[in-house]
Design an enzyme around this catalytic site. Structure first.
Site: not given
Ligand code: RFL
Ligand code: PHB
Length: 395
Positions: A72, A198, A291, A295, A383
């Site tokens: 993109h 957005y 989100p 980032k 971004y």
């Molecule tokens: P993760 O991906 O949460 O991975 C952590 C892992 O640790 C495991 N865990 C354990 N394992 C062993 N023992 C324990 N006691 C444990 N406790 C936890 C968990 O099962 C998991 O597999 O962290 P990491 O690797 O730091 O990665 C970070 C990203 O995942 C996170 O920043 C993003 O996904 C945040 N986020 C989003 N970010 C965006 O930029 N755009 C989004 O649309 C977006 N949607 C989200 C999200 C985070 C969410 N969470 C955490 C509730 C949607 C959700 C639902």
């Molecule tokens: C997504 O595609 O899940 C997404 C994209 C942009 C954002 C957050 C989530 O800022």
């Protein structure tokens, strides 16, 4: 079991760290409490900064990302029924890649297993011990057997609800809560636009995103305490149509069957230090951003880049300086992303408890970004991702 680095959590942070260490000849074991299908199917982030994509390529896991990811070169800001394009490529010379986090996770697991890595899914009762000594350990139950992993270092990559952060003594937390959440859907429908949209609307924020040429991902701002049960598919589509509509009717939203539906709470959270003795924290275990700036995963990857380099310096040259500086170095990028995410969030969302003053400030800021090359460049630079070097400069 004996290993050099014990990694708690098989999210993007833990898995990529394991891969980067492996490429430098440093052995690790990953301990994850969920099963493999769960971590591979969890729908989360979708936008990779240019540097994140490059890091994954250098880690040897970029092939499917480059084949299937969608480059993109810009994004759209929509407010007052009008569209405004921010041209990342022209303003910064960089683009982003739209490729789902669970695809990154699948690629990393496949690469680690192909190299014979020790990944322990479905570990329970995970505990970390003796982090203030030179022989920390991780204990857990696996297949009904108690196991102890003796390590040189432990990395807590166990996300926001993990156990590792609370082992850091003297933790300082900086936190900001928001009065809204995101209701997210994954739909079997071709994206209604080539780029992300957005959108700020008087009824609240909406985001049009995608995962592929056939799958759309969309979000709606909802009150923080909203119940998913109150949102039928029909209500979600009606609200998306209303918020994303343009004055000139140039936009048509394509509907399709929903594949996933969920509510994600929003918060900004930074905890320091990210180290206690021989325990290091990475990714969501130490910090959370709302989100809106896309980032979260990118920051997690930036953290483990630093850690991988610091461990390499330790094992090849017995240097501890990079490990000692980890919190300070990582915090530079974390606070920049925290500010950017807060700024995007408050500019694009409608605060139900806010006033006319707050609304007008946000709209004025959007007008400024849409109309000023300097402001648009600032958005695009943040971004698409700031450079990685420690102490990066704006010049
Ligand atoms: P993760 O991906 O949460 O991975 C952590 C892992 O640790 C495991 N865990 C354990 N394992 C062993 N023992 C324990 N006691 C444990 N406790 C936890 C968990 O099962 C998991 O597999 O962290 P990491 O690797 O730091 O990665 C970070 C990203 O995942 C996170 O920043 C993003 O996904 C945040 N986020 C989003 N970010 C965006 O930029 N755009 C989004 O649309 C977006 N949607 C989200 C999200 C985070 C969410 N969470 C955490 C509730 C949607 C959700 C639902
Ligand atoms: C997504 O595609 O899940 C997404 C994209 C942009 C954002 C957050 C989530 O800022």
């Amino acid at each position: 079991v004996r290993t050099r680095v014990g990694i708690v959590g098989a999210g993007p942070a833990g898995l990529l760290l394991s891969q980067l260490l492996h490429l430098q000849g440093i052995e690790s074991v990953v301990v994850e409490r969920r099963d493999r299908p769960y971590v591979e199917q969890r729908v989360r982030a979708g936008v990779l900064e240019a540097g994140t994509a490059q890091t994954l390529r250098e880690a040897g896991v970029g092939a499917r990302m480059d084949a299937e990811g969608l480059p993109h070169e810009g994004t759209e800001l929509r407010f007052n029924g009008q569209s405004h394009r921010i041209d990342f490529q022209e303003l910064t010379g960089r683009s982003v890649l739209v490729y789902g986090q669970q695809e990154v996770v699948k690629d990393l697991i496949a690469a680690r297993l192909a190299d014979g890595a020790d990944l322990r899914f479905e570990a329970s009762d995970v505990e970390v011990h003796d982090i203030e000594t030179a022989r920390p350990s991780v204990t857990f139950m696996h297949d009904d057997n108690p196991l102890r992993l003796d390590c040189d270092f432990v990395v807590g990559a166990d996300g926001f609800h993990g156990i590792c952060r609370n082992l850091v003594s003297g933790l300082r937390v900086a936190e900001r809560k928001y009065s809204y959440s995101w209701l997210g859907i994954l739909a079997e429908a071709p994206p209604s636009s080539d780029e992300l949209i957005y959108c700020r609307h008087p009824r609240g924020f909406a985001l049009h995103s995608m995962r592929s040429k056939t799958i759309s991902r969309m979000y709606l701002q909802v009150p923080a305490d909203e119940r998913l049960d109150d949102w039928s598919d029909e209500r979600i589509w009606a609200e998306l149509h209303t918020r994303l509509a343009t004055d000139d009717d140039s936009f048509t939203l394509t509907e399709g069957p929903l594949l996933d539906k969920g509510i994600t709470p929003m918060r900004s959270f930074v905890s320091t230090p990210m180290q206690a003795g021989r325990l290091f924290l990475a990714g969501d275990a130490a910090h959370i951003v709302p989100p809106t700036g896309a980032k979260g995963m990118n920051l997690a990857i930036a953290d483990v880049r630093l850690l991988a380099r610091a461990f390499a310096a330790f094992y090849t040259d017995k240097r501890t300086d990079l490990l000692d500086e980890y919190t300070t170095t990582a915090a530079l990028r974390i606070w920049r992303a925290t500010h950017f995410s807060w700024w995007m969030t408050t500019m694009l969302h409608v605060d139900a408890a806010g006033t006319e003053f707050d609304d007008q400030l946000a709209l004025s800021q959007l007008e400024y970004v849409a109309g000023s090359r300097a402001m648009a460049t600032s958005l695009a630079e943040n971004y698409t991702g700031l450079p990685y070097q420690a102490g990066w400069s704006y010049k």
